[in-house]
Design a protein around this motif. Structure first.
Motif, short mmCIF file in Angstrom:
data_model
loop_
_atom_site.label_atom_id
_atom_site.label_comp_id
_atom_site.label_asym_id
_atom_site.label_seq_id
_atom_site.Cartn_x
_atom_site.Cartn_y
_atom_site.Cartn_z
N PRO A 347 -23.80 18.06 -29.72
CA PRO A 347 -23.37 19.43 -29.40
C PRO A 347 -22.58 19.54 -28.09
O PRO A 347 -21.69 20.39 -27.97
CB PRO A 347 -24.69 20.20 -29.29
N ILE A 348 -22.89 18.70 -27.13
CA ILE A 348 -22.20 18.80 -25.83
C ILE A 348 -20.71 18.47 -25.97
O ILE A 348 -19.87 19.08 -25.32
CB ILE A 348 -22.85 17.87 -24.79
N VAL A 349 -20.40 17.53 -26.82
CA VAL A 349 -19.01 17.04 -26.88
C VAL A 349 -18.30 17.32 -28.21
O VAL A 349 -17.12 17.04 -28.33
CB VAL A 349 -18.95 15.52 -26.58
N ASN A 350 -19.02 17.90 -29.16
CA ASN A 350 -18.39 18.12 -30.47
C ASN A 350 -17.15 18.99 -30.40
O ASN A 350 -16.21 18.82 -31.18
CB ASN A 350 -19.38 18.77 -31.44
N ASP A 351 -17.15 19.96 -29.49
CA ASP A 351 -16.02 20.89 -29.42
C ASP A 351 -14.96 20.47 -28.42
O ASP A 351 -14.04 21.24 -28.13
CB ASP A 351 -16.52 22.29 -29.07
N MET A 352 -15.08 19.27 -27.89
CA MET A 352 -14.08 18.80 -26.94
C MET A 352 -12.82 18.41 -27.72
O MET A 352 -12.83 17.47 -28.48
CB MET A 352 -14.60 17.59 -26.16
N LYS A 353 -11.75 19.18 -27.51
CA LYS A 353 -10.52 18.91 -28.24
C LYS A 353 -9.48 18.23 -27.36
O LYS A 353 -8.68 17.45 -27.83
CB LYS A 353 -9.95 20.22 -28.78
N ALA A 354 -9.49 18.58 -26.09
CA ALA A 354 -8.53 17.97 -25.16
C ALA A 354 -9.23 16.81 -24.45
O ALA A 354 -10.34 16.43 -24.78
CB ALA A 354 -8.05 19.01 -24.18
N ILE A 355 -8.57 16.27 -23.46
CA ILE A 355 -9.15 15.12 -22.76
C ILE A 355 -10.11 15.57 -21.66
O ILE A 355 -10.13 16.73 -21.26
CB ILE A 355 -8.05 14.26 -22.11
N ALA A 356 -10.92 14.62 -21.21
CA ALA A 356 -11.68 14.79 -19.97
C ALA A 356 -11.23 13.64 -19.07
O ALA A 356 -10.94 12.54 -19.55
CB ALA A 356 -13.17 14.73 -20.24
N LEU A 357 -11.14 13.93 -17.79
CA LEU A 357 -10.66 12.91 -16.86
C LEU A 357 -11.73 12.61 -15.82
O LEU A 357 -12.17 13.51 -15.10
CB LEU A 357 -9.38 13.41 -16.16
N LEU A 358 -12.14 11.35 -15.78
CA LEU A 358 -13.16 10.92 -14.82
C LEU A 358 -12.52 9.94 -13.85
O LEU A 358 -11.53 9.28 -14.18
CB LEU A 358 -14.34 10.26 -15.54
N ARG A 359 -13.11 9.81 -12.65
CA ARG A 359 -12.54 8.89 -11.65
C ARG A 359 -13.66 8.08 -11.01
O ARG A 359 -14.65 8.63 -10.60
CB ARG A 359 -11.81 9.71 -10.57
N THR A 360 -13.47 6.79 -10.95
CA THR A 360 -14.47 5.83 -10.46
C THR A 360 -15.83 6.10 -11.12
O THR A 360 -16.62 6.89 -10.65
CB THR A 360 -14.60 5.85 -8.91
N VAL A 361 -16.02 5.41 -12.18
CA VAL A 361 -17.16 5.67 -13.07
C VAL A 361 -18.04 4.43 -13.16
O VAL A 361 -17.54 3.30 -13.15
CB VAL A 361 -16.64 6.03 -14.48
#
Lengths: 580, 255
Positions: A347-361
């Motif tokens: 449920p947290i990510v099912n509706d993610m349509k665009a990107i997510a950007l993370l830095r130093t992971v």
């Protein structure tokens, strides 16, 4: 003479009736005098029609009048049909947003909020009539009313309706919107775009305000800082807009996680949480409440390792992305781009349509299976990425390569979620402060607590061997009650760990769907899954810059080129006609 | 249908056979070209300022600040030009007695009215097509929204249809082209400014005036938002005035 008088009365009567209709209906002058004019005019008209009936009858026998009357009636009928068609078209209006970014189309989140409205909401828009703000706001609300019949818009001009404006204390000349549901009111000033409007509906219709607590005292991102790139204030503002109350707290100072904290967020600690604090968080989870840990690489390793108690392994590494499709322009491998293909189903990510950007992971993966926990990795990097464990390259400045058997190579998970099915398996140790300053009693047990009988209980839950020796793990003897009982779900809490906190900081918050990641997680934890969606996209900006030469060319083409050609053709046509 | 097209061809060629049609086209292109170049220059300057602003350029939108105002200005120019194009459609035929020939020929009144309407619309289509190079310039310099541009052209076409239908009915009432022009322009101006009266009224009156205004109905279209109610408004408007013209022309048969 008599005929002239009768016709004069008829003309006067006709004019009076027309004047009455204009004054009464168009100018809204609904005084007794105006009505009187209408009555007198009607009487005069009727008198004329009666007294001059013979003449009228004779005239009406002529062919021109008969045909003319027929034509006039046909036109009147067509006019009526036209009005009826427009009334129907207005009532059953459909609209298509042809803008490429769907500028006038509501986000899934707003549609979900609108269609989920249970009680009627009156939206009072106080705008100057005909102002651009009024037009934009009307367009916006039309988008919502297409999905619900519970929303009613009333546009009010404060100048024309001063009493209503006074009642709602309208002072802004740029517009004010008040949402009313029963006794509850929400107010919007200055910003009437989709996101604040949706949030106002949410605040109005939500019966409960959820409290989200942020730990402080370990170099976490500042809750009050919504200006610098490092702060997390921007995210907090978004949360408050979604009807969540944000509250910072120092665990050691409080002695325990405050009872009203439904979700605790540890946002990028730069130093270790004390062992007692980690126990407080564990008890918080065991009590059925929730925890989000955003933990950056290279820091707070002990705290990271302690998360193994929830069945997770947090790597002491740095994830590097080598796939150009998942890198930012410029190719810095420490920026991690996640898209729909990177995400698992949850449920947290099912509706993610665009990107997510993370830095130093850093990597976050599922540990050995623990009975009583449901653990799921939410997102993975591309097959060309790896989690570099030899972090000396950071200071050396040399790009490393993956080491087979040492580094985690390909599809590195960096966020995972844990659902505690059986709270008794959450290891909770001693929370006493050094020197015996504070000893916390176990949480009270509610005999009516909903415990899943089918859930297997393993009091001696295995803990990852990599976990630190301290604190001594003492499983909770009995399951405790969730402070905020959830709707028919596991009595234990939920834990989300993401190996990065930059994505939620002000610097990267506006990138892609970064904000949705955390907002969706909070919504899922507090059982507001209807609030999980892809949120507003306010539309793209579009700059257009010209060089001086381009500017001259545009003027020449526009003002001289095409019109000049048409003038030349006009001349040709004129000469051609003259030569005939 | 063949008769309609024959009349339409005759009307269309009449525009291009004389310098008047070409001059109307030049005037239209000159004024729209001036507005276009001025808007592009202004937007370019604003873009340059925003691009170097430390606060970024969050609200610059080519479609809202350039495309929509350009088509708004084009609509005003059409308001002036279309009555001049339609004034002669029936008035000239009445004066030269060509209408009597038409009415006695085996052509129905509907075909005559539709033929003249299609002919005038053909000329306006040519006028609008001549503005496509502005769109090319926009695509070369920036990134306008194809959907917004397409719906704006739809708005211009529907609005022109409404103007032509009013021009047809006023032209059918007189032999004098100047009177036809004044009548047509006056009626269109009145329908145009109905929206202004909206702000001076409240309740149902304001709603009716706002809905009936020619300008209000095209605003959403030039933003890329196509409402069935707006398209229905223009189509019903055109149909009504064409019907009224039909009734007027039919009256010549029995008068």
């Amino acid at each position: 003479m008599k005929t002239t008088l009768i016709r004069g009365a008829g003309l006067l009567g006709g004019l009076a009736v027309v004047g009455f209709l204009v004054a009464y209906w168009l100018l809204e002058l609904q005084s007794p005098q105006v009505v009187g004019v209408g009555v007198v005019g009607s009487v005069l008209l009727v008198l004329y029609l009666w007294l001059d009936r013979e003449e009228l009858s004779e005239v009406s026998q002529s062919r021109a009048v008969r045909y003319g009357t027929g034509a006039a009636l046909s036109v009147a009928l067509a006019f009526g049909v036209t009005i009826a068609a427009n009334v129907l078209a207005k009532r059953y209006d459909k609209r298509w947003d042809l803008t490429s970014e769907g500028r006038y189309t509501l986000s899934d989140h707003s549609i979900s909020v609108a269609s989920g409205l249970a009680e009627p909401v009156t939206v009072l828009g106080f705008f100057q009539t005909g102002s651009p703000e009024e037009d934009s706001f009307r367009d916006l609300v039309e988008g919502y009313t297409a999905h619900t019949d519970k929303l009613q818009l009333k546009l009010v001009d404060p100048v024309q309706e001063p009493l209503l404006a006074q009642e709602y204390a309208i002072t802004s000349s740029f517009g004010t919107v008040v949402l009313v549901q029963g006794e509850k009111r929400q107010r919007l000033e200055n910003d009437f775009k989709e996101e604040p409007f949706t949030n106002a509906i949410l605040r109005l219709s939500s019966s409960k305000e959820h409290t989200i607590c942020f730990t402080t005292g370990h170099g976490e991102r500042e809750v009050d800082d919504d200006a610098s790139a490092e702060g997390i204030g921007g995210m907090v503002v978004k949360m408050e807009g979604q009807n969540y109350k944000a509250k910072p707290f120092v665990p050691l100072k409080e002695g325990a996680v405050p009872a009203d904290c439904e979700v605790v967020i540890v946002a990028g600690p730069q130093s270790e949480l004390a062992p007692q604090e980690r126990e407080m968080l564990a008890r918080h989870v065991a009590e059925g409440r929730h925890l989000i840990v955003l933990i950056d690489p290279l820091v707070a390793n002990e705290t990271a390792a302690d998360l193994s108690r929830y069945g997770l392994i947090i790597g002491d590494d740095l994830v590097l992305e080598n796939n150009p499709n998942y890198q930012l322009e410029g190719g810095d491998p420490s920026y991690i781009v996640l898209d729909r293909a990177s995400m698992d189903f949850h449920p947290i990510v099912n509706d993610m349509k665009a990107i997510a950007l993370l830095r130093t992971v850093r990597s976050v993966r599922k540990g050995p299976d623990v009975e009583g926990y449901n653990v799921q990795e939410l997102a993975r990097t591309s097959p060309q990425s790896w989690a570099e464990t030899d972090l000396s390259f950071v200071t050396a400045g040399v790009m490393p390569s993956p080491d087979e058997g040492v580094d985690l190579i390909g599809g590195v998970p960096m966020m995972a979620v844990v659902e505690v099915v059986d709270p008794s398996v959450v290891p909770v140790g001693d929370m006493s402060l050094p020197g015996g300053g504070l000893s916390l009693a176990p949480a009270p047990v509610d005999p009516a607590a909903p415990v899943d009988p089918a859930a297997p209980v393993d009091p001696a839950a295995p803990v990852d061997p990599a976990a630190p020796a301290e604190p001594v793990v003492e499983p909770v003897a009995e399951p405790v009650v969730a402070a905020t009982p959830a709707r028919g779900r596991n009595p234990g809490g939920r834990v989300l760990v993401i190996g990065d906190s930059d994505f939620a900081g002000n610097g990267l918050l506006a990138q892609g769907q970064n904000q949705d990641l955390l907002l969706n997680a909070v919504a899922w934890m507090v059982d507001e899954e209807d609030q999980i969606a892809s949120r507003t996209s306010e539309g793209a900006s579009g700059l257009l810059t010209m060089t001086g030469l381009q500017g001259i060319v545009v003027w020449l083409i526009s003002v001289l080129g095409a019109p000049g050609l048409a003038v030349a053709l006009a001349l040709r046509s004129w000469i051609k006609r003259r030569s005939l | 249908m063949r008769n309609i097209l024959a009349i339409a061809r005759r009307e269309l060629s009449a525009y291009f056979a004389t310098p008047v049609g070409w001059l109307a086209l030049s005037a239209f292109l000159l004024i729209t070209g001036f507005f276009f170049a001025a808007l592009v220059s202004l937007y370019s300057m604003q873009s340059a300022e925003q691009a170097f602003s430390p606060y970024g350029a969050p609200d610059m939108n080519l479609n809202e600040y350039l495309v929509a105002p350009f088509f708004g200005n084009t609509a005003i120019i059409l308001l002036f030009i279309v009555p001049a194009l339609t004034m002669r459609l029936f008035a000239e035929d009445r004066k030269t007695r060509a209408l009597e020939l038409l009415l006695t020929s085996p052509i129905t009144t509907t075909e005559i009215v539709l033929g003249k309407f299609v002919g005038a619309m053909g000329f306006i289509a040519v006028m609008l097509a001549c503005t496509l190079h502005y769109v090319g310039v926009l695509f070369y310099l920036g990134d306008p929204d194809v959907g917004v541009v397409a719906s704006s052209y739809l708005a211009m076409f529907l609005l022109s249809g409404a103007f032509v239908s009013v021009g047809l009915v006023t032209s059918s009432f007189t032999e004098n082209q100047v009177v036809s022009l004044v009548l047509g322009f006056g009626m269109l101006l009145l329908l145009w400014v109905l929206g202004w009266a909206e702000s001076a009224s409240t309740g149902l009156t304001a709603e009716v005036l706002g809905f009936a205004s020619l300008i209000n109905r095209m605003e959403d279209l030039t933003k890329g938002l196509v409402h069935t109610r707006d398209v229905a408004y223009y189509l019903s408007f055109i149909s009504f005035f064409l019907f009224a013209t039909h009734q007027r022309v039919e009256a010549f048969r029995w008068s």
